[in-house]
Every structure is written in C-alpha cells, then in structure tokens.
Motif scaffolding. Sequence first.
Motif, PDB file in Angstrom:
ATOM      1  N   PRO A 191       0.817  -1.232   0.000  1.00 52.59           N
ATOM      2  CA  PRO A 191       0.000   0.000   0.000  1.00 52.59           C
ATOM      3  C   PRO A 191       0.845   1.274   0.000  1.00 52.59           C
ATOM      4  CG  PRO A 191      -0.843  -1.584   1.602  1.00 52.59           C
ATOM      5  CD  PRO A 191       0.474  -2.115   1.120  1.00 52.59           C
ATOM      6  N   ASP A 192       1.966   1.269   0.738  1.00 56.82           N
ATOM      7  CA  ASP A 192       2.803   2.477   0.792  1.00 56.82           C
ATOM      8  C   ASP A 192       3.431   2.771  -0.567  1.00 56.82           C
ATOM      9  OD1 ASP A 192       2.257   2.864   3.483  1.00 56.82           O
ATOM     10  OD2 ASP A 192       3.932   1.601   4.140  1.00 56.82           O
ATOM     11  N   GLU A 193       3.917   1.718  -1.244  1.00 54.90           N
ATOM     12  CA  GLU A 193       4.507   1.923  -2.558  1.00 54.90           C
ATOM     13  C   GLU A 193       3.443   2.376  -3.555  1.00 54.90           C
ATOM     14  OE1 GLU A 193       8.040  -0.372  -4.324  1.00 54.90           O
ATOM     15  OE2 GLU A 193       6.299  -1.350  -5.247  1.00 54.90           O
ATOM     16  N   GLU A 194       2.235   1.809  -3.459  1.00 59.81           N
ATOM     17  CA  GLU A 194       1.171   2.202  -4.394  1.00 59.81           C
ATOM     18  C   GLU A 194       0.747   3.658  -4.188  1.00 59.81           C
ATOM     19  OE1 GLU A 194      -2.057  -0.489  -5.146  1.00 59.81           O
ATOM     20  OE2 GLU A 194      -0.777  -2.255  -4.931  1.00 59.81           O
ATOM     21  N   LYS A 195       0.855   4.153  -2.951  1.00 68.11           N
ATOM     22  CA  LYS A 195       0.561   5.575  -2.707  1.00 68.11           C
ATOM     23  C   LYS A 195       1.581   6.453  -3.425  1.00 68.11           C
ATOM     24  CE  LYS A 195      -1.747   4.939   1.753  1.00 68.11           C
ATOM     25  NZ  LYS A 195      -1.575   5.004   3.226  1.00 68.11           N
ATOM     26  N   LEU A 196       2.852   6.024  -3.421  1.00 70.50           N
ATOM     27  CA  LEU A 196       3.874   6.766  -4.150  1.00 70.50           C
ATOM     28  C   LEU A 196       3.588   6.744  -5.650  1.00 70.50           C
ATOM     29  CD1 LEU A 196       7.152   5.543  -2.361  1.00 70.50           C
ATOM     30  CD2 LEU A 196       5.993   7.735  -2.061  1.00 70.50           C
ATOM     31  N   VAL A 197       3.200   5.578  -6.152  1.00 71.88           N
ATOM     32  CA  VAL A 197       2.883   5.445  -7.582  1.00 71.88           C
ATOM     33  C   VAL A 197       1.738   6.389  -7.954  1.00 71.88           C
ATOM     34  CG1 VAL A 197       2.078   3.883  -9.394  1.00 71.88           C
ATOM     35  CG2 VAL A 197       3.687   3.051  -7.670  1.00 71.88           C
ATOM     36  N   ASP A 198       0.700   6.414  -7.116  1.00 73.27           N
ATOM     37  CA  ASP A 198      -0.450   7.285  -7.406  1.00 73.27           C
ATOM     38  C   ASP A 198      -0.062   8.762  -7.331  1.00 73.27           C
ATOM     39  OD1 ASP A 198      -2.149   5.141  -7.856  1.00 73.27           O
ATOM     40  OD2 ASP A 198      -2.850   5.053  -5.780  1.00 73.27           O
ATOM     41  N   ALA A 199       0.850   9.111  -6.404  1.00 64.80           N
ATOM     42  CA  ALA A 199       1.301  10.507  -6.295  1.00 64.80           C
ATOM     43  C   ALA A 199       2.093  10.912  -7.541  1.00 64.80           C
ATOM     44  CB  ALA A 199       2.158  10.690  -5.040  1.00 64.80           C
ATOM     45  N   ILE A 200       2.931   9.997  -8.042  1.00 63.97           N
ATOM     46  CA  ILE A 200       3.670  10.270  -9.278  1.00 63.97           C
ATOM     47  C   ILE A 200       2.695  10.438 -10.443  1.00 63.97           C
ATOM     48  CG2 ILE A 200       5.296   9.297 -10.964  1.00 63.97           C
ATOM     49  CD1 ILE A 200       6.606   7.821  -8.548  1.00 63.97           C
ATOM     50  N   ALA A 201       1.738   9.511 -10.534  1.00 66.85           N
ATOM     51  CA  ALA A 201       0.751   9.574 -11.616  1.00 66.85           C
ATOM     52  C   ALA A 201      -0.022  10.890 -11.572  1.00 66.85           C
ATOM     53  CB  ALA A 201      -0.201   8.387 -11.526  1.00 66.85           C
ATOM     54  N   PHE A 202      -0.392  11.318 -10.371  1.00 65.61           N
ATOM     55  CA  PHE A 202      -1.135  12.576 -10.217  1.00 65.61           C
ATOM     56  C   PHE A 202      -0.318  13.741 -10.770  1.00 65.61           C
ATOM     57  CE2 PHE A 202      -2.087  16.407  -7.718  1.00 65.61           C
ATOM     58  CZ  PHE A 202      -3.445  16.544  -7.990  1.00 65.61           C
ATOM     59  N   GLY A 203       0.985  13.786 -10.409  1.00 59.49           N
ATOM     60  CA  GLY A 203       1.845  14.857 -10.914  1.00 59.49           C
ATOM     61  C   GLY A 203       2.021  14.802 -12.416  1.00 59.49           C
ATOM     62  N   LEU A 204       1.956  13.602 -12.987  1.00 57.94           N
ATOM     63  CA  LEU A 204       2.099  13.429 -14.434  1.00 57.94           C
ATOM     64  C   LEU A 204       0.789  13.664 -15.185  1.00 57.94           C
ATOM     65  CD1 LEU A 204       4.291  10.175 -14.481  1.00 57.94           C
ATOM     66  CD2 LEU A 204       5.038  12.473 -15.142  1.00 57.94           C
ATOM     67  N   GLY A 205      -0.285  13.949 -14.452  1.00 56.49           N
ATOM     68  CA  GLY A 205      -1.589  14.119 -15.094  1.00 56.49           C
ATOM     69  C   GLY A 205      -2.179  12.808 -15.558  1.00 56.49           C
ATOM     70  N   MET A 206      -1.840  11.727 -14.860  1.00 51.30           N
ATOM     71  CA  MET A 206      -2.293  10.388 -15.248  1.00 51.30           C
ATOM     72  C   MET A 206      -3.034   9.717 -14.095  1.00 51.30           C
ATOM     73  SD  MET A 206       1.119   9.021 -17.262  1.00 51.30           S
ATOM     74  CE  MET A 206       1.977  10.069 -18.421  1.00 51.30           C
ATOM     75  N   ARG A 207      -3.587   8.554 -14.370  1.00 52.36           N
ATOM     76  CA  ARG A 207      -4.296   7.769 -13.362  1.00 52.36           C
ATOM     77  C   ARG A 207      -4.189   6.290 -13.717  1.00 52.36           C
ATOM     78  NH1 ARG A 207     -10.558   8.170 -13.075  1.00 52.36           N
ATOM     79  NH2 ARG A 207     -10.120   6.240 -11.981  1.00 52.36           N
ATOM     80  N   LYS A 208      -4.596   5.454 -12.770  1.00 51.64           N
ATOM     81  CA  LYS A 208      -4.596   4.013 -13.025  1.00 51.64           C
ATOM     82  C   LYS A 208      -5.730   3.701 -13.998  1.00 51.64           C
ATOM     83  CE  LYS A 208      -4.017   1.436  -9.349  1.00 51.64           C
ATOM     84  NZ  LYS A 208      -4.312   0.637  -8.127  1.00 51.64           N
ATOM     85  N   VAL A 209      -5.410   2.991 -15.094  1.00 53.45           N
ATOM     86  CA  VAL A 209      -6.422   2.759 -16.138  1.00 53.45           C
ATOM     87  C   VAL A 209      -6.645   1.282 -16.453  1.00 53.45           C
ATOM     88  CG1 VAL A 209      -6.078   5.010 -17.247  1.00 53.45           C
ATOM     89  CG2 VAL A 209      -4.676   3.044 -17.959  1.00 53.45           C
ATOM     90  N   GLY A 210      -5.872   0.375 -15.811  1.00 54.44           N
ATOM     91  CA  GLY A 210      -6.116  -1.033 -16.142  1.00 54.44           C
ATOM     92  C   GLY A 210      -5.097  -1.966 -15.533  1.00 54.44           C
ATOM     93  N   PHE A 211      -5.258  -3.225 -15.881  1.00 54.81           N
ATOM     94  CA  PHE A 211      -4.425  -4.324 -15.377  1.00 54.81           C
ATOM     95  C   PHE A 211      -3.896  -5.114 -16.561  1.00 54.81           C
ATOM     96  CE2 PHE A 211      -4.583  -8.869 -13.684  1.00 54.81           C
ATOM     97  CZ  PHE A 211      -3.375  -8.777 -12.990  1.00 54.81           C
ATOM     98  N   ILE A 212      -2.607  -5.446 -16.523  1.00 59.66           N
ATOM     99  CA  ILE A 212      -1.997  -6.241 -17.586  1.00 59.66           C
ATOM    100  C   ILE A 212      -1.351  -7.465 -16.957  1.00 59.66           C
ATOM    101  CG2 ILE A 212       0.164  -4.893 -17.501  1.00 59.66           C
ATOM    102  CD1 ILE A 212       0.384  -5.339 -20.557  1.00 59.66           C
ATOM    103  N   PHE A 213      -1.511  -8.611 -17.603  1.00 60.62           N
ATOM    104  CA  PHE A 213      -0.880  -9.821 -17.081  1.00 60.62           C
ATOM    105  C   PHE A 213      -0.502 -10.731 -18.239  1.00 60.62           C
ATOM    106  CE2 PHE A 213      -5.321 -10.978 -17.489  1.00 60.62           C
ATOM    107  CZ  PHE A 213      -5.302 -12.298 -17.913  1.00 60.62           C
ATOM    108  N   THR A 214       0.367 -11.681 -17.950  1.00 60.36           N
ATOM    109  CA  THR A 214       0.798 -12.621 -18.981  1.00 60.36           C
ATOM    110  C   THR A 214       0.174 -13.987 -18.741  1.00 60.36           C
ATOM    111  OG1 THR A 214       2.753 -13.348 -17.737  1.00 60.36           O
ATOM    112  CG2 THR A 214       3.014 -11.453 -19.185  1.00 60.36           C
ATOM    113  N   GLN A 215      -0.041 -14.699 -19.831  1.00 61.90           N
ATOM    114  CA  GLN A 215      -0.382 -16.110 -19.749  1.00 61.90           C
ATOM    115  C   GLN A 215       0.874 -16.906 -20.087  1.00 61.90           C
ATOM    116  OE1 GLN A 215      -3.834 -16.591 -22.325  1.00 61.90           O
ATOM    117  NE2 GLN A 215      -5.220 -16.266 -20.614  1.00 61.90           N
ATOM    118  N   THR A 216       1.031 -18.056 -19.456  1.00 62.28           N
ATOM    119  CA  THR A 216       2.242 -18.843 -19.641  1.00 62.28           C
ATOM    120  C   THR A 216       2.157 -19.691 -20.898  1.00 62.28           C
ATOM    121  OG1 THR A 216       1.335 -20.555 -18.201  1.00 62.28           O
ATOM    122  CG2 THR A 216       2.770 -18.918 -17.181  1.00 62.28           C
TER     123      THR A 216
END
Length: 412
Positions: A191-216
């Motif tokens: 949670p603490d790292e994700e708060k930093l990520v969201d703060a960076i995104a906010f400064g960049l004018g961005m937001r969380k928009v989705g989830f990406i994952f790989t299939q094996t």
Amino acid sequence: MMIRIRSRDGLERVTIDNPHATISQLKSQIESQLRVPVQSQTLSANQNLLLAKTPDDWSRFTDMANPHSPISSLNLTHGSMVYLAYEGERTIAGPAFQPAGSFGRKMTMDDLIAKQMRVTRQENPHCELVSFDRDAANAFQHYVNETLAFAVKRGGFMYGTVSPEGKVEVDFIYEPPQQGTEENLLLLRDPDEEKLVDAIAFGLGMRKVGFIFTQTISQDKKDYTMSTAEVLQAAELHSEGDLKEWVTAIVKLEVNEDDGSADVHFEAFQMSDMCVRLFKEGWFETDAKDEIDPKLSKMKKDVVVGVKDTREVDNDFFLVVVKIADHQGPLSSSFPIENRNIPVSMKALKDHFNRTKSLSFVKRISDFHLLLLLAKFLDINADVPALAGCVHTQSAVPEGYQLLIESMASAS
C-alpha cells in the motif's frame, strides 16, 4: 473431428465425421447440432467477424463463402476455431419442466431473484480504444519473454489518460511485488509503494487505467481466452478501479505448431458490466477446486444464460473486446524496473545519469521507474507531485531538486 464454434452466444462445439467435409457440410452440422439455419450463417476463421454489426459487414468475410471448399483447404483440423455470425434467434431445446408451488418444488425468494439475473453478452465496450506506449509495452513483454520465458505469470497496473471519447492511453506500467506460477498470479501489494505510484501519476496528469498480465506458454494449449482464476482477479481489480473505461490486457506467446516459431501477442478486453456486478454482489464461487473447468465460472446460485438456468457460465460471456493501438508517450522506460529479480539500487541511478549526460535534466528523469526510486526518499505530499509535475510539463527542475538527485546518484 471436433470444430469449436464461437458466436455471440459463446463457445460451442460441433462434431464432424469426415475430416474432408466441405463448408456446406460443416454448415449443415451447425444447423443440426446448434440449431442455426444454414441460410442464416456467416462463417469465417477471422475473429473480427464477431465485431461486425450488420449482415453487410458480415459479407466482407469471404474466406469460407464457397460452399464446395473442403475445410481442410482452410487448415481446419481437430480443435480448430471457426467464428459464426447469424441473424435472428436460435431455437434451443428448453430445460426440463419442473413444477412449482403446491404440486412440486417450492420457489424460494433466492430462486425468484436468480430468475431475473440474466447473463448476456455485452456488445460494446466503454473503452473506444487502448493505445500502449511502445517503450512501456516492450519493457514488460521483453522481461517476460527473455527472462521469465513465459514460464510463470507476471502482472502490472497500467497508468495513463482517458479521453472524453473513451480512448485509453497507457504511458507506464507499474509492477507490484508478486509471485507468479504457471497457473496463478499472486499480487503481494504494498500500500505504501502504491501511494507513491499514485502521487507520481497525479503529478504526471495520469491515473490508473487497467491491469496487464501474462499467460504462460502452457496456457497457450488450453481451450479458453481467460481462465476462471484470471476472470476473478480481473473482475476484482476492475471493480476496485472504479473506472468505466478500465482495460484488462493479456500478453501471451503464441507458438506456431507448423514451424515452431513464436510471436508475442497483446489482447485487450473490458470485463463486462454484468461480470463486475456479479463479482461485487458475491455471485462467483471463489473456492477453487482442481476439478473445475478453467473456462467456466461457477456461480453460487442459478443464473439465466440464453434460455436455461445454470450455475456455470462460459468466461467468454464476460469479455468485451477492445481495439489496440500504440503510440510514443512522454516517458522513457530505460531505467531498471521495480520488484523484479534484482532490486533497484542507487547505483542504477548513477549509471543512468552517466548514460544520459547529453540530455536536459528534466529529460533525464522522465522515466516513471526512476521517479519511483526517487519518491522513496522524498515527501509524498509535496516533493513527489512537484517533481512529476516538472516532467509532465517538461519544465526546468528547481535547482534544489537537481542538487539533491545528483548527490543521491554520486553517493552510490
């Protein structure tokens, strides 16, 4: 031989006795086994047929238009997929009659509610298009291809912007702490790292928009687009994201069995509104059992699919296809990425600054993964969004920040 038929109703199968059958004979079997009249059928090996809306659009798919062509000439073999579009409604044998009330089984309130819960296919996504920053997408797929060899699953959160028309642009991918196996992806979220990520995104004018994952690579041989575990994880993150344009992206390695070559392939979907609603309301059976078919989601109560009550829903019913594009975004993705096999150290910062001496200072720090390393030593409420804001506007970085960052790099 068995041919898989995918239509607006989901994934079904038809059996053909003669591997040298013609298109006409295949259509006859579809009519016989799936109750779709021959004259209503449009067939194609191109999945884009399912995105076409009208008979005029369907008529452009001509690869299976000749009724006399043998299906073998189209490389259709046991287990091959054929896409079907048709007009009108199907006549399907209904469920066995079960009397209710005083002459048979009594209807409970749960039964009555379930009767009204219809699972239908959502034709149109809320997201018009998803465009991936080339560097960010390449950094993600290169790691899972070259380092992980698609042997274990990997995931990340996509950040970017959403236009008023519903176009999503993904400009960076944050990879949280995680453990991947052949079949499952466990996100060990910080949670603490994700708060930093969201703060960076906010400064960049961005937001969380989705989830990406790989299939094996082992999943490439399975008969599903997304497994039940993947649907549950995607639905949970979609509902948490609370963004109607939220995108779920899959990266996989598709192996050509003829020559052994392999290509990395991106697919994008939205989880349907019904899927997210069912997840939020607790309809999904989430206790995993080994014997469950991974292409079917189990429900805790009956739902109505088509004309029948069932507790098993083909996962394809929950997927809404999203078109994909790419672009060159404002950030680079050359800095080492967080939470991978090797921890990111200050030496990486020093090496990065040595490599980028010819660039302006703001260009040198225009990398999300570098900003995330710096953010761990800065004030989350003031410094992090301010520094990200300089990157967003590509304006001069205040001298105090420059001195601090350069001293951090030289100290390693």
